[in-house]
Scaffold this motif. Sequence first.
Motif: not given
Length: 389
Positions: A17-25, A29-40, A227-235
């Motif tokens: 997850x080298x480069x994330x947007x404001x939601x952490x994702x 970007x869309x190119x050729x009508x298809x979703x792609x990975x992007x690094x700014x 039980x764990x003391x911290x749970x979460x997810x990362x994209x």
Amino acid sequence: MKALLELHLLQNYAPSSLNRDDTGSPKDAYFGGVRRGRISSQSLKRAMRMDFKQRALLSADELGERTRRAHEAIRDLLKQAGHGHEESERAAARALAGLGLLVHDGRTQYLLFLGKDELRRVADLVLAHWSVFTGVDLAAPDNGRNKAKASKKAVLPGDLGRALLEALDGSKAVDVALFGRMLADLPQKNVDAAAQVAHALGTHAMSRREFDFFSAVDDLRPHDSAAADMLGTTEFGSATFYRYICLDLKKLRGNLSGDDDLLLRGLNALLYATVFAVPSGKQNTFAAYNLPSLISSVVREDASPRNLANAFEVPVGVRDGGYISGSIHRLTQEWARQERIFGQGGRGRYVNAHDERDLEVLGENAGTVERLITQVLADAADVLGRLES
């Protein structure tokens, strides 16, 4: 005459997850009508600037600082000259106020990209006129009702205001010369970038981003495993990226006041950073330090920039022999097609780190990155010798 140095790279990044947007994702970007990975491009350029500092192919005075705390850098220079902390900080803030760059709550309004030599020259001026910057209060900027016409600059006596402006000539800061700067309050000190960096774009479809569920256990409660003391997810995501950089050699020479020795040393640093620098986002989690699979360079004269992203408008598929093999095939096809139709030639070189096959359409096989950089620098020096100053 115009002379360009262009770089085309294909590079895999393993799950990351080298480069994330404001939601952490991870960005996409869309190119050729298809979703792609992007690094700014901003992320890539920052990684390069950090590589400049770490690799130390340029001295500290040949680089800049992008900061809202320029007054602190000037303050530290004043302290090195023997002055106290408080009066040095006040004098530094006043010097920036004399340029219309106000310091409020310990920061300037926006990030300033200033060469270290520029900061040093401002500090030298403050030292030479110490009583002005530490004595009687300077006239405050006009914050009256008519803000549209108000000047943000503190009024300085004599020619000090002009001298401060002349200190910001950016003549030795290679990263400022390469990537440019915009100073909203000092538009006459803006620098047009000599290097243009495209956003890295996935050569294939990214149908979905993935989620890593994680849990963490408190080390001081090792027997409590219920039980764990911290749970979460990362994209995160993974992709093969096409990267493109275009450098105007004549523009770079102008930005560096005609210093060709500095230009070539800066170009050397840029080439190393282009190959080896990686954005730092979540690298402690993913360690996606994957080097490029293909590095292609070309130096061309009287030519137009040529981004080859159209090679991937139709996404590469895994049936094309894997994403890297398929992407190399598409890139060489696109290069040959554009060369046949548009011409403009140039001196091409490449390193195929994927399978080391010859790719004659891209020019000469350099074999190693070290040899490629040496040869590209020689190509650039040759062109510079024919460029008008």
